[in-house]
Design a protein around this motif. Structure first.
Motif, PDB file in Angstrom:
ATOM      1  N   ILE A   1      72.876  21.216 -16.931  1.00 17.20           N
ATOM      2  CA  ILE A   1      71.956  20.473 -16.078  1.00 17.20           C
ATOM      3  C   ILE A   1      70.565  20.357 -16.703  1.00 17.20           C
ATOM      4  O   ILE A   1      70.038  19.249 -16.866  1.00 17.20           O
ATOM      5  N   SER A   2      69.946  21.483 -17.046  1.00 17.68           N
ATOM      6  CA  SER A   2      68.529  21.459 -17.411  1.00 17.68           C
ATOM      7  C   SER A   2      68.280  20.894 -18.806  1.00 17.68           C
ATOM      8  O   SER A   2      67.705  19.792 -18.930  1.00 17.68           O
ATOM      9  N   PRO A   3      68.685  21.570 -19.883  1.00 21.98           N
ATOM     10  CA  PRO A   3      68.392  20.978 -21.189  1.00 21.98           C
ATOM     11  C   PRO A   3      69.228  19.741 -21.509  1.00 21.98           C
ATOM     12  O   PRO A   3      68.753  18.843 -22.203  1.00 21.98           O
ATOM     13  N   ALA A   4      70.467  19.686 -20.968  1.00 20.03           N
ATOM     14  CA  ALA A   4      71.359  18.590 -21.364  1.00 20.03           C
ATOM     15  C   ALA A   4      71.102  17.318 -20.574  1.00 20.03           C
ATOM     16  O   ALA A   4      70.662  16.304 -21.130  1.00 20.03           O
ATOM     17  N   ILE A   5      71.368  17.331 -19.256  1.00 17.47           N
ATOM     18  CA  ILE A   5      71.179  16.101 -18.476  1.00 17.47           C
ATOM     19  C   ILE A   5      69.695  15.731 -18.440  1.00 17.47           C
ATOM     20  O   ILE A   5      69.288  14.645 -18.860  1.00 17.47           O
ATOM     21  N   CYS A   6      68.881  16.639 -17.912  1.00 16.13           N
ATOM     22  CA  CYS A   6      67.468  16.324 -17.704  1.00 16.13           C
ATOM     23  C   CYS A   6      66.739  16.133 -19.033  1.00 16.13           C
ATOM     24  O   CYS A   6      65.970  15.172 -19.213  1.00 16.13           O
ATOM     25  N   GLY A   7      66.982  17.040 -19.976  1.00 12.96           N
ATOM     26  CA  GLY A   7      66.340  16.915 -21.274  1.00 12.96           C
ATOM     27  C   GLY A   7      66.708  15.631 -21.984  1.00 12.96           C
ATOM     28  O   GLY A   7      65.846  14.970 -22.589  1.00 12.96           O
ATOM     29  N   SER A   8      67.969  15.241 -21.898  1.00 14.37           N
ATOM     30  CA  SER A   8      68.414  14.027 -22.587  1.00 14.37           C
ATOM     31  C   SER A   8      67.801  12.780 -21.969  1.00 14.37           C
ATOM     32  O   SER A   8      67.417  11.837 -22.687  1.00 14.37           O
ATOM     33  N   ILE A   9      67.713  12.727 -20.628  1.00 15.01           N
ATOM     34  CA  ILE A   9      67.127  11.555 -19.971  1.00 15.01           C
ATOM     35  C   ILE A   9      65.642  11.449 -20.302  1.00 15.01           C
ATOM     36  O   ILE A   9      65.133  10.361 -20.614  1.00 15.01           O
ATOM     37  N   ILE A  10      64.929  12.567 -20.266  1.00 12.16           N
ATOM     38  CA  ILE A  10      63.503  12.529 -20.590  1.00 12.16           C
ATOM     39  C   ILE A  10      63.289  12.159 -22.052  1.00 12.16           C
ATOM     40  O   ILE A  10      62.391  11.377 -22.390  1.00 12.16           O
ATOM     41  N   ALA A  11      64.110  12.707 -22.946  1.00 16.78           N
ATOM     42  CA  ALA A  11      63.975  12.379 -24.368  1.00 16.78           C
ATOM     43  C   ALA A  11      64.207  10.897 -24.623  1.00 16.78           C
ATOM     44  O   ALA A  11      63.562  10.291 -25.486  1.00 16.78           O
ATOM     45  N   ALA A  12      65.132  10.290 -23.866  1.00 10.98           N
ATOM     46  CA  ALA A  12      65.471   8.887 -24.083  1.00 10.98           C
ATOM     47  C   ALA A  12      64.501   7.936 -23.397  1.00 10.98           C
ATOM     48  O   ALA A  12      64.205   6.857 -23.919  1.00 10.98           O
ATOM     49  N   HIS A  13      63.979   8.318 -22.226  1.00 17.14           N
ATOM     50  CA  HIS A  13      63.242   7.342 -21.420  1.00 17.14           C
ATOM     51  C   HIS A  13      61.881   7.821 -20.917  1.00 17.14           C
ATOM     52  O   HIS A  13      61.134   7.018 -20.341  1.00 17.14           O
ATOM     53  N   GLY A  14      61.549   9.081 -21.091  1.00 17.09           N
ATOM     54  CA  GLY A  14      60.266   9.563 -20.592  1.00 17.09           C
ATOM     55  C   GLY A  14      59.091   9.045 -21.404  1.00 17.09           C
ATOM     56  O   GLY A  14      59.236   8.645 -22.565  1.00 17.09           O
ATOM     57  N   SER A  15      57.922   9.065 -20.778  1.00 17.95           N
ATOM     58  CA  SER A  15      56.705   8.700 -21.496  1.00 17.95           C
ATOM     59  C   SER A  15      56.381   9.767 -22.533  1.00 17.95           C
ATOM     60  O   SER A  15      56.916  10.880 -22.500  1.00 17.95           O
TER      61      SER A  15
ATOM     62  N   PHE B   1      72.337   7.053 -17.424  1.00 25.95           N
ATOM     63  CA  PHE B   1      73.505   7.262 -18.287  1.00 25.95           C
ATOM     64  C   PHE B   1      73.155   8.016 -19.569  1.00 25.95           C
ATOM     65  O   PHE B   1      74.044   8.537 -20.234  1.00 25.95           O
ATOM     66  N   ALA B   2      71.849   8.097 -19.909  1.00 22.63           N
ATOM     67  CA  ALA B   2      71.446   8.947 -21.030  1.00 22.63           C
ATOM     68  C   ALA B   2      71.749  10.409 -20.742  1.00 22.63           C
ATOM     69  O   ALA B   2      71.827  11.231 -21.667  1.00 22.63           O
ATOM     70  N   GLY B   3      71.923  10.748 -19.452  1.00 21.82           N
ATOM     71  CA  GLY B   3      72.278  12.120 -19.082  1.00 21.82           C
ATOM     72  C   GLY B   3      73.702  12.274 -18.613  1.00 21.82           C
ATOM     73  O   GLY B   3      74.292  13.346 -18.760  1.00 21.82           O
ATOM     74  N   LEU B   4      74.291  11.215 -18.045  1.00 23.43           N
ATOM     75  CA  LEU B   4      75.623  11.359 -17.460  1.00 23.43           C
ATOM     76  C   LEU B   4      76.717  11.499 -18.520  1.00 23.43           C
ATOM     77  O   LEU B   4      77.674  12.262 -18.329  1.00 23.43           O
ATOM     78  N   ASN B   5      76.612  10.766 -19.613  1.00 27.31           N
ATOM     79  CA  ASN B   5      77.623  10.949 -20.663  1.00 27.31           C
ATOM     80  C   ASN B   5      77.535  12.333 -21.303  1.00 27.31           C
ATOM     81  O   ASN B   5      78.558  13.001 -21.467  1.00 27.31           O
ATOM     82  N   PRO B   6      76.319  12.825 -21.661  1.00 20.88           N
ATOM     83  CA  PRO B   6      76.239  14.217 -22.122  1.00 20.88           C
ATOM     84  C   PRO B   6      76.761  15.215 -21.094  1.00 20.88           C
ATOM     85  O   PRO B   6      77.376  16.223 -21.457  1.00 20.88           O
TER      86      PRO B   6
ATOM     87  N   LEU C   1      81.064  10.783 -30.885  1.00 17.72           N
ATOM     88  CA  LEU C   1      80.788   9.405 -30.487  1.00 17.72           C
ATOM     89  C   LEU C   1      79.439   9.292 -29.792  1.00 17.72           C
ATOM     90  O   LEU C   1      78.715   8.307 -29.965  1.00 17.72           O
ATOM     91  N   SER C   2      79.088  10.307 -29.010  1.00 15.62           N
ATOM     92  CA  SER C   2      77.782  10.319 -28.352  1.00 15.62           C
ATOM     93  C   SER C   2      76.665  10.359 -29.390  1.00 15.62           C
ATOM     94  O   SER C   2      75.670   9.621 -29.284  1.00 15.62           O
TER      95      SER C   2
END
Length: 387
Positions: free
Chosen positions: A90-104, A238-243, A307-308
């Motif tokens: 949840i924390s480093p993977a989903i949330c971290g990945s979404i912030i890394a991809a789309h956060g300011s 989806f930057a977090g859901l696939n991971p 693939l990811s």
């Protein structure tokens, strides 16, 4: 080499480092903290200090610069040692990945280093009581209020928010949505925000990662809380859901390995009439079949991670298949390990039965097996849509 998986030198080093920390704590640590409602702060700090929480995050924000392939090794190895940590997914993977991809830039610098070193955690708030698997139908709503937003609604089955400093929350954008088209936005909301309250959901799951209902009553956030662009949350998530699906495959692969290791050890050493029970095909064949299914699922998970990391258009299909195969294989392996142990399989001493419900949860979460089958039927096989 572990089973059919042949590690590179780098992955072998990551696996050995993870295993060393996991063995320091062991499965009884996980189970005791799960029974008592205690935290896993010492383990989390050790993993963060060793660089084993942010291995997939960008180096410029305190991560290891790796990808899902490296994250899979860590999550699987922890589970194989009896430590299936949902909070890692949840924390480093989903949330971290979404912030890394789309956060300011500001959000990345504020959050990613602390998610990577373990000094802060973040929960993920998507599911709701009435939305189910239909993420388009979330009712939690964000409305403009000056330069920020007011957010109200309810989230359900939110894991480990009691441990988290913030929740990455998906809400319907009340200003951009219409009756015909729902627009979602994503926000980082501190868990101590006025108007945000949580209530634990009593479950049969024995894990330090508890489940909660989250209530939001006019929670105000500023402009810095928005992830990416308002109204673009469905794409961004989806930057977090696939991971998430990839790493649930890894988690279940580790549980499967743990269960089979327990079963084979017991079958070698437990004797009836001076004969190890593992000599009987009625014992050995089901365990061998469970091992085969787990290894196939691990290979599917490894492929989905690759693939990811290469941004392949096939990652959605691969991640869903890996999650499906691994959750099915892990549950069957655990059930067979309990059967091999007989009555001892239900004893706290052997550390098997208490993993049942956290493993069973993975057939339903983060996406149910039925929704995976819908996806494969419609996307992979081109069959007519069922919804």
């Amino acid at each position: 080499m572990t089973g059919l998986i042949h590690d590179s030198d780098d992955h072998r080093a990551i696996r050995e480092s993870t295993r060393a920390i996991a063995k320091k704590y062991g499965p009884q640590y996980f189970l005791e903290r799960g029974r008592s409602g205690g935290d896993i702060d010492e383990l989390w700090q050790d993993l963060g200090a060793a660089g084993l929480l942010g291995v997939h995050l960008p180096e410029e924000y305190g991560g290891g610069g790796g990808g899902m392939a490296e994250a899979v090794v860590i999550v699987e190895e922890l589970a194989a040692e009896g430590l299936p940590l949902l909070i890692w997914v949840i924390s480093p993977a989903i949330c971290g990945s979404i912030i890394a991809a789309h956060g300011s830039e500001q959000m990345k610098r504020n959050w990613l280093p602390s998610l990577a070193d373990g000094t802060r955690k973040m929960a993920f708030g998507l599911t709701e009581p009435d939305a189910g698997s239909n993420s388009h139908n979330v009712k939690s709503t964000a409305r403009r209020d000056g330069d920020g937003w007011l957010i109200s609604g309810q989230k359900y089955y939110i894991s480990a928010i009691d441990q988290a400093d913030a929740v990455l929350l998906i809400a319907r954008d009340g200003d951009l949505s219409t009756d015909e088209k729902k627009k979602l936005s994503i926000f980082v909301i501190p868990t101590d925000s006025p108007g945000l309250t949580i209530q634990q959901i009593p479950t049969s799951i024995v894990s330090p990662d508890k489940q909660f209902t989250v209530f939001l009553d006019e929670v105000r956030v500023g402009p810095e809380a928005l992830v990416g662009e308002a109204g673009s949350g469905l794409h961004q998530v989806f930057a977090g859901l696939n991971p998430e699906r990839v790493l649930v495959g890894a988690l279940c692969g580790g549980i499967g390995r743990y269960a089979i290791a327990k079963a084979t050890d017991y079958a070698r050493n437990r004797k009836v009439w001076s004969t190890p029970i593992g000599t009987h095909q009625g014992v050995s064949h089901p365990v061998a079949e469970a091992h085969i299914n787990v290894e196939v699922a691990r290979l599917a998970t490894r492929l989905s991670a690759e693939l990811s990391d290469s941004d392949s258009p096939g990652v959605g299909e691969a991640a869903n298949i890996a999650k499906f195969a691994a959750s099915e294989a892990a549950l069957k392996a655990l059930d067979q390990a309990i059967q091999v142990h007989g009555g001892n399989g239900l004893s706290h001493e052997y550390g098997l039965s208490e993993l049942w419900f956290v493993t069973r949860l993975m057939r339903t979460a983060p996406v149910s097996r039925e929704m995976v089958l819908n996806f494969v039927a419609q996307t992979s096989l081109g069959l007519p849509r069922s919804y």
